[in-house]
Write an enzyme that holds these catalytic residues in place. Sequence first.
Site, mmCIF file in Angstrom:
data_model
loop_
_atom_site.group_PDB
_atom_site.id
_atom_site.type_symbol
_atom_site.label_atom_id
_atom_site.label_comp_id
_atom_site.label_asym_id
_atom_site.label_seq_id
_atom_site.Cartn_x
_atom_site.Cartn_y
_atom_site.Cartn_z
ATOM 1 N N GLY A 14 0.823 -1.208 0.000
ATOM 2 C CA GLY A 14 0.000 0.000 0.000
ATOM 3 C C GLY A 14 0.854 1.254 0.000
ATOM 4 O O GLY A 14 1.831 1.337 0.735
ATOM 5 N N ARG A 75 1.614 -5.014 -5.773
ATOM 6 C CA ARG A 75 1.565 -6.262 -5.015
ATOM 7 C C ARG A 75 2.044 -7.331 -5.987
ATOM 8 O O ARG A 75 1.739 -7.282 -7.172
ATOM 9 C CB ARG A 75 0.147 -6.512 -4.507
ATOM 10 C CG ARG A 75 -0.284 -5.393 -3.565
ATOM 11 C CD ARG A 75 -1.348 -5.782 -2.576
ATOM 12 N NE ARG A 75 -1.271 -4.969 -1.367
ATOM 13 C CZ ARG A 75 -1.870 -3.781 -1.208
ATOM 14 N NH1 ARG A 75 -2.591 -3.264 -2.169
ATOM 15 N NH2 ARG A 75 -1.751 -3.123 -0.075
ATOM 16 N N ASP A 106 3.533 -4.292 6.648
ATOM 17 C CA ASP A 106 3.685 -5.618 7.213
ATOM 18 C C ASP A 106 4.038 -6.689 6.167
ATOM 19 O O ASP A 106 4.995 -7.445 6.324
ATOM 20 C CB ASP A 106 2.307 -5.919 7.823
ATOM 21 C CG ASP A 106 2.347 -7.014 8.799
ATOM 22 O OD1 ASP A 106 3.231 -6.981 9.662
ATOM 23 O OD2 ASP A 106 1.502 -7.924 8.688
ATOM 24 N N THR A 129 3.381 2.877 5.880
ATOM 25 C CA THR A 129 1.961 2.499 5.809
ATOM 26 C C THR A 129 1.137 3.520 6.580
ATOM 27 O O THR A 129 1.561 3.974 7.646
ATOM 28 C CB THR A 129 1.708 1.089 6.397
ATOM 29 O OG1 THR A 129 0.303 0.933 6.641
ATOM 30 C CG2 THR A 129 2.419 0.859 7.722
ATOM 31 N N ASP A 131 -1.456 2.816 8.080
ATOM 32 C CA ASP A 131 -2.177 2.108 9.153
ATOM 33 C C ASP A 131 -1.504 2.195 10.529
ATOM 34 O O ASP A 131 -2.142 1.905 11.540
ATOM 35 C CB ASP A 131 -2.323 0.623 8.797
ATOM 36 C CG ASP A 131 -3.076 0.414 7.495
ATOM 37 O OD1 ASP A 131 -3.829 1.319 7.100
ATOM 38 O OD2 ASP A 131 -2.898 -0.647 6.859
ATOM 39 N N ASP A 133 0.498 0.174 11.862
ATOM 40 C CA ASP A 133 0.359 -1.112 12.543
ATOM 41 C C ASP A 133 1.665 -1.898 12.647
ATOM 42 O O ASP A 133 1.634 -3.118 12.787
ATOM 43 C CB ASP A 133 -0.718 -1.964 11.847
ATOM 44 C CG ASP A 133 -0.398 -2.222 10.380
ATOM 45 O OD1 ASP A 133 0.544 -1.595 9.852
ATOM 46 O OD2 ASP A 133 -1.090 -3.035 9.756
ATOM 47 N N ARG A 175 -6.821 -1.244 8.136
ATOM 48 C CA ARG A 175 -6.846 -2.719 8.083
ATOM 49 C C ARG A 175 -7.319 -3.259 9.424
ATOM 50 O O ARG A 175 -8.393 -2.901 9.870
ATOM 51 C CB ARG A 175 -5.481 -3.265 7.678
ATOM 52 C CG ARG A 175 -5.477 -3.586 6.199
ATOM 53 C CD ARG A 175 -4.494 -4.647 5.833
ATOM 54 N NE ARG A 175 -3.134 -4.212 5.981
ATOM 55 C CZ ARG A 175 -2.142 -4.676 5.234
ATOM 56 N NH1 ARG A 175 -2.380 -5.559 4.291
ATOM 57 N NH2 ARG A 175 -0.917 -4.270 5.434
#
Length: 326
Positions: A14, A75, A106, A129, A131, A133, A175
């Site tokens: 992403g 991806r 990740d 990212t 996110d 995370d 996510r």
Amino acid sequence: MGIVKCVGILTSGGDAPGMNAAIRAVTRAAIYNGLQVKGIYRGYKGLITDEIVEFKSQNVSNIIQLGGTILKTARCKEFTTPEGRKVAYEAMQRHGIDALVVIGGDGSLTGARIFAQEHNVPCIGLPGTIDNDLYGTDTTIGYDTALNTILDAVDKIRDTATSHDRLFFVEVMGRDAGFLALNGAIASGAEAAIIPEFNTEVDQLEELIKSGFRKSKNSSIVLVAESELTGGAMHYAERVKNEHPQYDVRVTILGHVQRGGSPTAHDRILASRLGAAAIDAIMEDQRNVMIGIENDEIVYVPFSKAIKNDKPIKRELVNVLRTLSI
Ligand code: ADP
């Protein structure tokens, strides 16, 4: 010591605002330290399809302020197979690349970890990212910019929510992590956040209704983290329609707008520090670590730790949101 002469750099998975600032920092720090730099386009895909060009300092001029990634991202299914990774390794050898800097989330760092083990290649990861995370860094590149985009949107939604006395569920990215939803809610003055981390603990909607969130207000905004675990904003809107029909409910899904835009000062500085530190790490013969910043200090986090450990949500943030939204 000093065996690395040429560094390859790629962005993967992403995209996130600030990736360009990281590409610039890695490129310039490498050149400053006498290393050659090769830009690899479209993430791991470009390693396999040989989309690799030499980067000079001018290749990264004028990009610190740009969202997205000039290296493109992708991806790549092939890279998840040993055969695909072998083709990637052969391309690295052909181009004389002897260390890799991977900017991504990740999944991208998981790929880097496996690749590094399989082919004995030094890989350095940078957390890129929106996110937030990844364990081992206070924030990730892109998170702050996405948070500010959310604020901008929620401020606008509040105008219409207030005018119509409506309950709005605003779905944000993340996510399976609730950082954007929770901190977005605190910063925008929203009434609540529904996040995956608490999904199994309580019925977050019932808790919200029971807390009497409309006692002192006619309109409300609830941020919902997109996630299969929460079911997303539509799921909660449906539930309210069925279980609490007295509320006039609406949904806004912010979507990909959260990924774009010029990176904030925070993300540019973070990306610049992490990019420079990636080259420091290579010069120190570090390998297979993610570079993070914790308590304003650069840290090297083994891939296994950064990927495997869940980054915990601070309870204090949840309490702040509850306390301030009465
Ligand atoms: P992100 O890095 O944003 O989490 P993805 O999860 O889509 O994004 O991962 C990006 C890419 O990293 C994948 O398309 C794939 O090429 C590579 N990758 C992810 N997981 C693995 C894995 N287990 N093994 C090898 N490569 C992987």
